[in-house]
Scaffold this motif. Structure first.
Motif, mmCIF file in Angstrom:
data_model
loop_
_atom_site.group_PDB
_atom_site.id
_atom_site.type_symbol
_atom_site.label_atom_id
_atom_site.label_comp_id
_atom_site.label_asym_id
_atom_site.label_seq_id
_atom_site.Cartn_x
_atom_site.Cartn_y
_atom_site.Cartn_z
ATOM 1 N N SER A 51 -5.070 -81.912 -80.802
ATOM 2 C CA SER A 51 -4.020 -81.089 -80.936
ATOM 3 C C SER A 51 -4.142 -80.014 -81.773
ATOM 4 O O SER A 51 -3.617 -78.815 -81.671
ATOM 5 C CB SER A 51 -2.760 -82.117 -81.501
ATOM 6 O OG SER A 51 -2.363 -83.048 -80.422
ATOM 7 N N PHE A 52 -5.056 -80.262 -82.912
ATOM 8 C CA PHE A 52 -5.376 -79.282 -83.764
ATOM 9 C C PHE A 52 -6.172 -78.014 -83.032
ATOM 10 O O PHE A 52 -6.150 -76.918 -83.052
ATOM 11 C CB PHE A 52 -6.299 -79.757 -85.186
ATOM 12 C CG PHE A 52 -5.148 -80.020 -86.078
ATOM 13 C CD1 PHE A 52 -4.708 -79.094 -86.779
ATOM 14 C CD2 PHE A 52 -5.169 -81.397 -86.308
ATOM 15 C CE1 PHE A 52 -3.907 -79.665 -88.045
ATOM 16 C CE2 PHE A 52 -4.459 -81.835 -87.599
ATOM 17 C CZ PHE A 52 -3.806 -80.931 -88.183
ATOM 18 N N LEU A 53 -7.050 -78.563 -82.061
ATOM 19 C CA LEU A 53 -7.788 -77.643 -81.203
ATOM 20 C C LEU A 53 -6.699 -76.842 -80.369
ATOM 21 O O LEU A 53 -7.097 -75.606 -80.038
ATOM 22 C CB LEU A 53 -8.647 -78.452 -80.333
ATOM 23 C CG LEU A 53 -10.031 -79.032 -80.893
ATOM 24 C CD1 LEU A 53 -10.941 -79.688 -79.967
ATOM 25 C CD2 LEU A 53 -10.915 -77.390 -81.085
ATOM 26 N N VAL A 54 -5.913 -77.376 -79.743
ATOM 27 C CA VAL A 54 -4.809 -76.757 -78.915
ATOM 28 C C VAL A 54 -4.337 -75.725 -79.737
ATOM 29 O O VAL A 54 -3.937 -74.562 -79.218
ATOM 30 C CB VAL A 54 -3.702 -77.865 -78.198
ATOM 31 C CG1 VAL A 54 -2.453 -76.896 -77.909
ATOM 32 C CG2 VAL A 54 -4.553 -78.611 -77.428
ATOM 33 N N LEU A 55 -3.592 -76.088 -81.138
ATOM 34 C CA LEU A 55 -3.018 -75.040 -81.861
ATOM 35 C C LEU A 55 -3.997 -73.919 -82.134
ATOM 36 O O LEU A 55 -3.610 -72.800 -82.049
ATOM 37 C CB LEU A 55 -2.883 -75.863 -83.446
ATOM 38 C CG LEU A 55 -2.058 -74.966 -84.584
ATOM 39 C CD1 LEU A 55 -0.641 -74.425 -83.790
ATOM 40 C CD2 LEU A 55 -1.946 -75.628 -85.577
ATOM 41 N N PHE A 56 -5.002 -74.111 -82.431
ATOM 42 C CA PHE A 56 -6.220 -73.051 -82.687
ATOM 43 C C PHE A 56 -6.374 -72.103 -81.429
ATOM 44 O O PHE A 56 -6.168 -71.019 -81.499
ATOM 45 C CB PHE A 56 -7.548 -73.569 -83.032
ATOM 46 C CG PHE A 56 -8.785 -72.402 -82.929
ATOM 47 C CD1 PHE A 56 -8.695 -71.819 -84.060
ATOM 48 C CD2 PHE A 56 -9.303 -72.624 -81.916
ATOM 49 C CE1 PHE A 56 -9.567 -70.617 -84.125
ATOM 50 C CE2 PHE A 56 -10.323 -71.328 -81.889
ATOM 51 C CZ PHE A 56 -10.570 -70.532 -83.038
ATOM 52 N N GLY A 57 -6.549 -72.804 -80.255
ATOM 53 C CA GLY A 57 -6.535 -72.194 -78.914
ATOM 54 C C GLY A 57 -5.224 -71.353 -78.570
ATOM 55 O O GLY A 57 -5.737 -70.197 -78.278
#
Length: 289
Positions: A51-57
């Motif tokens: 989810s943190f990766l999604v937020l960054f993306g």
């Protein structure tokens, strides 16, 4: 609220929910003698990072165009989706390995109260799936859709755990491993969902045509612009939350170059006003025969 703000808000919702559930599942799994719940906790933990990766993306893909990226940074989103899929595959592999190890190991029956925990988790994760999926459709975000499927996968693994624990408790001694078999089944379901998430993101990277409804809408709107007689080729490629369009529009062959130029701009502005998800719109003027 912009699409980016909507997507970011949905991602924070996922991060907070997954963090809370990872803690609850881990504690309940350890003290309730349920490896299926521990497996669930492992998946929720990987969900936090994804989810943190999604937020960054989402934040990176919505950066405005610059000199080196004239079409913007939208292609970062499917790349992030690939990483999210990698997290899913990793968690599924860990769960499968540990399940197989535990199937052959004698252990105590799960506690009956773990079923109550699982029931609440299933309800919450299905609600989370529907909430985030609705936002992914609204924002055209592939990585947010992947995040939504994380919630659905979590709900399914919890259902499997519920069934496994129920079997173990109902049949008693000798069926302790039903809980572990449930976790093993859940790992294969996670792998299947990984493919479902991966396939559309791959199509986005490869500029695969998957937008017939949008093409039909663009053609219909184009005909409403005075001076546009018809349309020919219409190519669409998705980048992040936007769709870039190449459209061939048919006009009267006798009009001047300036008139054709003005019509192209008028058509472009009309399309972008009517369909807010459009990014770059390139209009090629074709003379009628």
């Amino acid at each position: 609220m912009t699409n980016e703000q909507t997507a970011i808000k949905a991602t924070y919702f996922s991060i907070i929910g997954n963090t809370s559930l990872a803690i609850i599942k881990g504690i309940a799994g350890v003290f309730g003698n349920s490896y299926a719940l521990v497996a669930d906790a492992i998946e929720s933990t990987t969900d936090i990072f994804s989810s943190f990766l999604v937020l960054f993306g989402i934040k990176y893909s919505n950066k405005p165009p610059d000199k080196n990226h004239p079409y913007g940074h939208g292609r970062a989103e499917p790349l992030i989706t690939f990483l999210v899929v990698g997290f899913l595959i990793t968690s599924a592999t860990i769960i499968a390995y540990e399940s197989i190890q535990n199937i052959g190991t004698a252990h105590a029956l799960p506690k009956s109260w773990t079923l109550i925990i699982l029931g609440l988790i299933i309800f919450w994760k299905e609600y989370s799936f529907k909430t985030v999926m609705k936002k992914s459709i609204l924002t055209n975000s592939s990585s947010l859709k992947a995040d939504a499927w994380h919630h659905r996968s979590d709900a399914i693994t919890s259902v499997a755990a519920f069934i496994g624990i129920s079997i173990a408790l109902f049949f008693g001694k000798g069926y302790e491993s039903a809980d572990d078999w449930a976790a093993l089944f859940a790992s294969f379901f996670i792998l299947y969902n990984s493919y479902l998430i991966f396939r559309p993101a791959l199509g986005e990277i490869m500029d695969e045509h998957r937008y017939d409804d949008l093409v039909a809408n663009i053609r219909q709107i184009s005909l409403k612009v005075d001076g546009i007689i018809g349309t020919e080729k219409c190519f669409i490629r998705k980048a992040g939350m936007q769709y870039h369009v190449d459209l061939h529009a048919i006009v009267d062959a006798e009009i001047s170059v300036k008139a054709g130029h003005d019509l192209a701009h008028k058509l472009k502005d009309t399309l972008r006003n009517e369909i807010i998800e459009l990014g770059h719109v390139l209009i090629h003027i074709e003379p009628n025969k």
